[in-house]
Design a protein around this motif. Sequence first.
Motif, PDB file in Angstrom:
ATOM      1  N   ALA A  13      42.414  35.514  42.627  1.00 34.58           N
ATOM      2  CA  ALA A  13      41.760  35.015  41.218  1.00 34.58           C
ATOM      3  C   ALA A  13      41.700  36.252  40.508  1.00 34.58           C
ATOM      4  O   ALA A  13      41.688  36.467  39.083  1.00 34.58           O
ATOM      5  CB  ALA A  13      40.689  34.294  41.471  1.00 34.58           C
ATOM      6  N   GLY A  14      41.139  37.396  40.790  1.00 36.94           N
ATOM      7  CA  GLY A  14      40.898  38.471  39.901  1.00 36.94           C
ATOM      8  C   GLY A  14      42.120  39.096  39.588  1.00 36.94           C
ATOM      9  O   GLY A  14      42.164  39.597  38.441  1.00 36.94           O
ATOM     10  N   ILE A  15      43.021  39.140  40.125  1.00 36.90           N
ATOM     11  CA  ILE A  15      44.655  39.735  39.597  1.00 36.90           C
ATOM     12  C   ILE A  15      44.990  38.669  38.348  1.00 36.90           C
ATOM     13  O   ILE A  15      45.331  39.050  37.474  1.00 36.90           O
ATOM     14  CB  ILE A  15      45.507  39.847  40.744  1.00 36.90           C
ATOM     15  CG1 ILE A  15      44.929  40.909  41.717  1.00 36.90           C
ATOM     16  CG2 ILE A  15      46.845  40.030  40.065  1.00 36.90           C
ATOM     17  CD1 ILE A  15      45.719  41.162  42.879  1.00 36.90           C
ATOM     18  N   THR A  16      44.758  37.452  38.790  1.00 40.09           N
ATOM     19  CA  THR A  16      45.417  36.449  37.771  1.00 40.09           C
ATOM     20  C   THR A  16      44.237  36.408  36.500  1.00 40.09           C
ATOM     21  O   THR A  16      45.066  36.385  35.414  1.00 40.09           O
ATOM     22  CB  THR A  16      45.271  35.157  38.400  1.00 40.09           C
ATOM     23  OG1 THR A  16      45.796  34.814  39.632  1.00 40.09           O
ATOM     24  CG2 THR A  16      45.728  33.982  37.461  1.00 40.09           C
ATOM     25  N   ALA A  32      50.867  43.036  31.480  1.00 46.38           N
ATOM     26  CA  ALA A  32      50.055  42.091  32.631  1.00 46.38           C
ATOM     27  C   ALA A  32      50.035  42.133  33.786  1.00 46.38           C
ATOM     28  O   ALA A  32      49.127  41.900  34.558  1.00 46.38           O
ATOM     29  CB  ALA A  32      50.535  40.547  32.459  1.00 46.38           C
ATOM     30  N   GLY A  33      51.105  43.330  34.258  1.00 48.54           N
ATOM     31  CA  GLY A  33      51.106  43.754  35.790  1.00 48.54           C
ATOM     32  C   GLY A  33      50.086  44.879  35.995  1.00 48.54           C
ATOM     33  O   GLY A  33      49.896  45.121  37.116  1.00 48.54           O
ATOM     34  N   VAL A  34      49.470  45.355  34.879  1.00 44.15           N
ATOM     35  CA  VAL A  34      48.527  46.574  34.959  1.00 44.15           C
ATOM     36  C   VAL A  34      47.342  46.304  36.194  1.00 44.15           C
ATOM     37  O   VAL A  34      46.892  47.063  36.863  1.00 44.15           O
ATOM     38  CB  VAL A  34      48.158  47.245  33.638  1.00 44.15           C
ATOM     39  CG1 VAL A  34      46.956  48.127  34.031  1.00 44.15           C
ATOM     40  CG2 VAL A  34      49.201  47.853  33.195  1.00 44.15           C
ATOM     41  N   PRO A  35      46.753  45.034  35.809  1.00 41.53           N
ATOM     42  CA  PRO A  35      45.686  44.718  36.789  1.00 41.53           C
ATOM     43  C   PRO A  35      45.964  44.437  37.913  1.00 41.53           C
ATOM     44  O   PRO A  35      45.339  44.923  39.103  1.00 41.53           O
ATOM     45  CB  PRO A  35      45.078  43.409  36.161  1.00 41.53           C
ATOM     46  CG  PRO A  35      45.455  43.264  34.623  1.00 41.53           C
ATOM     47  CD  PRO A  35      46.692  44.123  34.808  1.00 41.53           C
TER      48      PRO A  35
END
Length: 141
Positions: A13-16, A32-35
């Motif tokens: 959930a945090g990554i999303t 968007a892939g940085v997190p």
Amino acid sequence: MLAQIPSGAGLTAGITVGALLAEEMLGSTDLAGVPSALFTAGAALGAVGIALVLLCLGWNFGLISGTAIVTDALPPDRRATTQGLVDVGIAVAGAVGSLASGLLVARTGYPTPALAVIPITGCSLRRRTRPTPNPSGPDRR
């Protein structure tokens, strides 16, 4: 083990949410892939730290107990010399093992040492699980 399920759900959930926030703040999906990369790097660094602490503890306990067993089996007048020889042998074995593993990985790649562990582990387990004869068993009189 059950605690890993909600932990994994929270991480997902945090990554999303991080990816959605990055997309909304920047107006594109380019970053968007940085997190995801940051979450993964943070988890990996934590795991490496824990692994190094456990490796240090295991190494020191094994080294201290192993050399104590060797020196306790000897008469007091030979303990210091034997302790020195054991320490030098451990250092030389560590150096030779490091060099040999580096050469092996350089020539064949990482899968070779990983696959070499399988038969070594199998032999160790087979030897460890072999029944030992009971000297005071029913066959002895």
